[in-house]
Scaffold this motif. Sequence first.
Motif, mmCIF file in Angstrom:
data_model
loop_
_atom_site.group_PDB
_atom_site.id
_atom_site.type_symbol
_atom_site.label_atom_id
_atom_site.label_comp_id
_atom_site.label_asym_id
_atom_site.label_seq_id
_atom_site.Cartn_x
_atom_site.Cartn_y
_atom_site.Cartn_z
ATOM 1 N N ALA A 196 21.684 -16.098 -13.749
ATOM 2 C CA ALA A 196 22.882 -15.825 -14.554
ATOM 3 C C ALA A 196 24.127 -15.759 -13.674
ATOM 4 N N ARG A 197 24.002 -15.159 -12.492
ATOM 5 C CA ARG A 197 25.148 -15.084 -11.570
ATOM 6 C C ARG A 197 25.628 -16.482 -11.206
ATOM 7 N N ILE A 198 24.698 -17.354 -10.840
ATOM 8 C CA ILE A 198 25.057 -18.722 -10.455
ATOM 9 C C ILE A 198 25.650 -19.471 -11.649
ATOM 10 N N ALA A 199 25.057 -19.305 -12.816
ATOM 11 C CA ALA A 199 25.556 -19.985 -14.018
ATOM 12 C C ALA A 199 26.990 -19.557 -14.320
ATOM 13 N N ARG A 200 27.275 -18.258 -14.213
ATOM 14 C CA ARG A 200 28.638 -17.770 -14.466
ATOM 15 C C ARG A 200 29.618 -18.313 -13.436
ATOM 16 N N GLU A 201 29.214 -18.290 -12.174
ATOM 17 C CA GLU A 201 30.087 -18.760 -11.097
ATOM 18 C C GLU A 201 30.425 -20.240 -11.235
ATOM 19 N N ARG A 202 29.468 -21.044 -11.700
ATOM 20 C CA ARG A 202 29.663 -22.496 -11.774
ATOM 21 C C ARG A 202 30.025 -22.987 -13.171
ATOM 22 N N GLY A 203 29.983 -22.092 -14.144
ATOM 23 C CA GLY A 203 30.318 -22.483 -15.511
ATOM 24 C C GLY A 203 29.304 -23.435 -16.122
ATOM 25 N N ILE A 204 28.011 -23.210 -15.815
ATOM 26 C CA ILE A 204 26.948 -24.079 -16.326
ATOM 27 C C ILE A 204 25.863 -23.237 -16.994
ATOM 28 N N GLY A 205 24.890 -23.892 -17.621
ATOM 29 C CA GLY A 205 23.790 -23.201 -18.287
ATOM 30 C C GLY A 205 22.657 -22.863 -17.333
ATOM 31 N N LEU A 206 21.771 -21.991 -17.798
ATOM 32 C CA LEU A 206 20.638 -21.573 -16.970
ATOM 33 C C LEU A 206 19.719 -22.742 -16.620
ATOM 34 N N SER A 207 19.480 -23.656 -17.552
ATOM 35 C CA SER A 207 18.600 -24.788 -17.257
ATOM 36 C C SER A 207 19.200 -25.666 -16.163
ATOM 37 N N GLU A 208 20.523 -25.778 -16.156
ATOM 38 C CA GLU A 208 21.181 -26.554 -15.095
ATOM 39 C C GLU A 208 21.044 -25.857 -13.742
ATOM 40 N N VAL A 209 21.102 -24.540 -13.727
ATOM 41 C CA VAL A 209 20.917 -23.794 -12.475
ATOM 42 C C VAL A 209 19.500 -24.022 -11.953
ATOM 43 N N ARG A 210 18.501 -23.950 -12.838
ATOM 44 C CA ARG A 210 17.120 -24.189 -12.404
ATOM 45 C C ARG A 210 16.984 -25.584 -11.792
ATOM 46 N N ALA A 211 17.643 -26.570 -12.380
ATOM 47 C CA ALA A 211 17.585 -27.928 -11.842
ATOM 48 C C ALA A 211 18.228 -27.983 -10.457
ATOM 49 N N LEU A 212 19.365 -27.296 -10.279
ATOM 50 C CA LEU A 212 20.014 -27.259 -8.973
ATOM 51 C C LEU A 212 19.114 -26.627 -7.909
ATOM 52 N N LEU A 213 18.379 -25.599 -8.303
ATOM 53 C CA LEU A 213 17.547 -24.865 -7.351
ATOM 54 C C LEU A 213 16.299 -25.630 -6.936
ATOM 55 N N ARG A 214 15.907 -26.615 -7.691
ATOM 56 C CA ARG A 214 14.726 -27.401 -7.316
ATOM 57 C C ARG A 214 14.962 -28.150 -6.002
ATOM 58 N N ASP A 215 16.240 -28.317 -5.630
ATOM 59 C CA ASP A 215 16.579 -29.045 -4.391
ATOM 60 C C ASP A 215 16.840 -28.066 -3.249
ATOM 61 N N ASN A 216 16.213 -28.314 -2.116
ATOM 62 C CA ASN A 216 16.540 -27.670 -0.838
ATOM 63 C C ASN A 216 16.739 -26.164 -0.886
ATOM 64 N N VAL A 217 15.676 -25.401 -1.105
ATOM 65 C CA VAL A 217 15.733 -23.949 -0.965
ATOM 66 C C VAL A 217 14.898 -23.560 0.229
ATOM 67 N N ASN A 218 15.352 -22.568 0.973
ATOM 68 C CA ASN A 218 14.646 -22.105 2.170
ATOM 69 C C ASN A 218 14.293 -20.640 1.984
ATOM 70 N N GLU A 219 13.026 -20.314 2.210
ATOM 71 C CA GLU A 219 12.588 -18.923 2.065
ATOM 72 C C GLU A 219 13.119 -18.102 3.235
ATOM 73 N N LYS A 220 13.616 -16.902 2.920
ATOM 74 C CA LYS A 220 14.079 -15.984 3.972
ATOM 75 C C LYS A 220 12.902 -15.347 4.646
#
Length: 170
Positions: free
Chosen positions: A146-170
Amino acid sequence: MVRNMGKKENASSASEGAVLGETNILSEMVSELSCNVDDMTAEDIGFAMERFYEKGALEVYTIPVGMKKNRPGTLLRVVCEETQKQSLIEAMFCHTSTIGIRETVTRRYVLEREIKTLQTPYGDVRVKSVSGYGTAREKYEYEDLARIARERGIGLSEVRALLRDNVNEK
């Protein structure tokens, strides 16, 4: 092990009532406290539910029901451990209009839970991993999506799609 990520963290499988068998099955005895109300607003019920979580409820939910004299009402259920039961009973009488509470003692089966944090181009995102009973799955934490969606002005499904690319575990 981490249970009930929203409200209670780092509960041990050795806690009273919990059983961890050879097959990695975790269960615990819990109480379901129930009451019916037909004279509370949705806002009043929502406020009460928040108070119950603050008092240590594991789960709180409502079910629409038909009451006497054909009035619509709400069945309010609070699931808790034995150690929280008395304070939750008091909170239910304080924050609802009920004049009676029912208790059912039952066994609850739960999956092993873990939260890991991923570094993404959009900030840290927590991922809840659950496993057991022959299943395993992961889910991004709603608050981070929700934080990312609000910041970028997009929907939750779009955020999930963005996150499928290049995430690194801390």
